[in-house]
Write an enzyme that holds these catalytic residues in place. Structure first.
Site, PDB file in Angstrom:
ATOM      1  N   GLU A 258       0.870  -1.181   0.000  1.00  0.00           N
ATOM      2  CA  GLU A 258       0.000   0.000   0.000  1.00  0.00           C
ATOM      3  C   GLU A 258       0.898   1.219   0.000  1.00  0.00           C
ATOM      4  O   GLU A 258       1.532   1.530   1.000  1.00  0.00           O
ATOM      5  CB  GLU A 258      -0.954   0.000   1.194  1.00  0.00           C
ATOM      6  CG  GLU A 258      -2.196   0.826   0.880  1.00  0.00           C
ATOM      7  CD  GLU A 258      -2.480   1.907   1.873  1.00  0.00           C
ATOM      8  OE1 GLU A 258      -1.620   2.785   2.038  1.00  0.00           O
ATOM      9  OE2 GLU A 258      -3.549   1.866   2.486  1.00  0.00           O
ATOM     10  N   CYS A 292      -1.715   8.627   3.185  1.00  0.00           N
ATOM     11  CA  CYS A 292      -1.658   8.176   1.793  1.00  0.00           C
ATOM     12  C   CYS A 292      -2.957   8.472   1.043  1.00  0.00           C
ATOM     13  O   CYS A 292      -2.943   8.633  -0.178  1.00  0.00           O
ATOM     14  CB  CYS A 292      -1.340   6.682   1.736  1.00  0.00           C
ATOM     15  SG  CYS A 292      -2.470   5.641   2.677  1.00  0.00           S
TER      16      CYS A 292
END
Length: 496
Positions: A258, A292
């Protein structure tokens, strides 16, 4: 926040016991707000990692055969223990290591307790199936089997939450874990280890091995390529993710990666602008943009661009920015180091020099270590600018304009990132059509890009946002593998 003495050495945690590194090596963890040292942390060597992997392999045999109730109760107890850290040393640790504001500390701890509880509930959903056999006298079982030792690397920006995400599903599925925390936040990430240990997780199931920056490349490559490590998960930058993926590819090892994001929010001509402004401010500026999933690009229909900009600037003016160590009520504090602030400043300077217009913010950093940046909004950003494509990881919002839905989708899909997005419209079916066409692992309609629950399969769809999924049943599939077991009746005759 009550101040706690953090000066004690943070040791390694291997096979249920704390120890210094095998060669006594340490590194200094500093306060990003001041640049001053906080404490020394043991720096694991390759030998330490070899020993930890060996002990995790041994622990796998018994943990993989433990009962669902044993695993569930351990996680539920750990969640309760972790929540109590809010009244203990957790606020001081996170404040010192990652400049966490009071609200970010609370969110990290409470959401992590939620991850542990939700993951505990997965344990009875690790299910297989019985498949009809074409061969007479045969029964075929397909079980979901744990993998073995998992190597997990978790980041500093949401240090408690993302550490739990990196280790919880692997462990609940019956795997054992080697955890490498960020060199910026070992004590924050150790809070999860501490809670699970206190809850009775058996020795060897979770091993905690911080590493100094100079040792990180060699130690990480060793762990990724180790024969006994069956899976790797990493949350962090796309630059490092590509390196890890390359190492894993040499030994055909599965990964969950990720990585970064450049999340777009599409604001259509019929959007509720008040809702869109609130979601953009939250999505872009939470934790000073160091998430993120942060909103980095806002794509505005030309008909609503002017009122949206005016409302966004008013909303940003109401946000309190400052040194969280001096004023615990601030909403935005410092970035994780001075270099990060300089990187954001360089992106802003480049955009302005290329024709973009700075609507708020003065591109200057404050605070004792020059890490505090006020929110910045930059208008007239175009796809030929670096700021359109490069993740900033800072408190800034890029504004672009469009005339048609197709143009908005092309802009949204115009980077190599694919983690998350959002669409604002009063016409839900129109928004749904756009959401389906935007290339992203998640696309939220009339909500912020920063949104995830423990049961959701969060992740990118390739490119610079990575691949694989952590949450819910998707996470169970990542950290187990289908295993075929056939049961044959005695007395079978075979023709060959």
């Amino acid at each position: 926040m009550a101040q706690v003495d953090l000066s004690e050495l943070q040791q390694l945690f291997i096979d249920g016991a704390y120890s210094p590194s095998s060669d006594g090596a340490t590194f200094t963890v500093a306060n990003p707000m001041t640049g001053e040292p906080i404490y020394e942390c043991a720096s694991a060597s390759i030998d330490d990692y070899g020993r930890a992997i060996e002990r995790a392999s041994a622990a796998f045999d018994s943990w993989s055969r433990s009962t669902p109730t044993t695993r569930r109760l351990t996680f539920l107890k750990a969640a309760d223990i972790l929540e109590n850290y809010l009244q203990g040393d957790a606020p001081s640790i996170l404040s010192a290591e990652v400049s966490a504001t009071k609200s970010w500390v609370r969110l990290n701890i409470l959401s992590t307790a939620g991850i542990l509880r939700e993951t505990a509930g997965l344990v009875t959903h690790i299910k297989g199936e019985i498949v009809p056999a074409d061969r007479p006298g045969t029964t075929i079982l397909i079980e979901r089997a744990p993998l073995g030792v998992v190597f997990a690397i978790s980041p500093w920006n949401a240090p408690v939450n993302l550490t739990a995400r990196a280790i919880a599903t692997p462990i609940i599925c019956g795997n054992t874990v080697i955890l490498k925390p960020s060199e910026f936040s070992p004590k924050s990430q150790h809070l999860v280890v501490r809670a699970l240990q206190a809850a009775g997780l058996p020795s060897g199931c979770l091993n905690f091995l911080p590493v100094s920056p100079d040792r990180t490349p060699a130690v990480t490559e060793y762990a990724v390529k180790h024969l006994s490590v069956r899976h790797v998960n990493f949350t962090g930058s796309d630059r490092v993710g590509r390196i890890i993926a390359g190492w894993a590819a040499t030994c055909l090892k599965r990964c969950v990666l990720e990585l970064g994001g450049k999340a777009p929010v599409i604001v259509l001509d019929d959007a509720n602008l008040d809702d869109a402004v609130e979601a953009v401010a939250f999505g872009a500026l939470s934790n000073s943009g160091q998430i993120c999933m942060s909103t980095e690009r806002v794509l505005l229909h030309n008909s609503v661009a002017a009122p949206f900009k005016a409302a966004l600037l008013r909303r940003i003016e109401s946000i309190k920015v400052g040194n969280h160590e001096e004023d615990p009520e601030v909403s935005l504090s410092g970035l994780f180091n001075a270099a990060s602030a300089k990187r954001v400043q360089a992106l802003l300077d480049g955009a302005v020099s290329s024709g973009a217009k700075l609507l708020c913010g003065d591109v200057s950093a404050s605070g004792p270590n020059k890490t505090i940046l006020s929110p910045h909004v930059v208008d007239a950003v175009t796809p030929d600018m670096e700021i359109f494509h490069k993740e900033s990881f800072g408190p800034l919002v890029c504004l672009c304009s469009f005339d048609t839905d197709d143009e908005a989708i092309a802009l949204a899909n115009g980077t190599d990132f694919s983690l998350c997005a959002a669409v604002f419209s009063r016409d839900v079916m129109r928004a749904l059509d756009i959401a389906r066409r935007v290339r992203a692992g998640s696309c939220h309609i009339n909500g912020p890009t920063v949104y995830i629950e423990a049961t959701l399969p969060n992740g990118g769809t390739g490119g610079s946002s990575g691949y694989g999924r952590f949450g819910g049943i998707a996470g169970v599939y990542e950290f187990t593998e289908p295993k075929i077991i056939s049961l044959g009746k005695s007395g079978m005759k075979y023709v060959f």
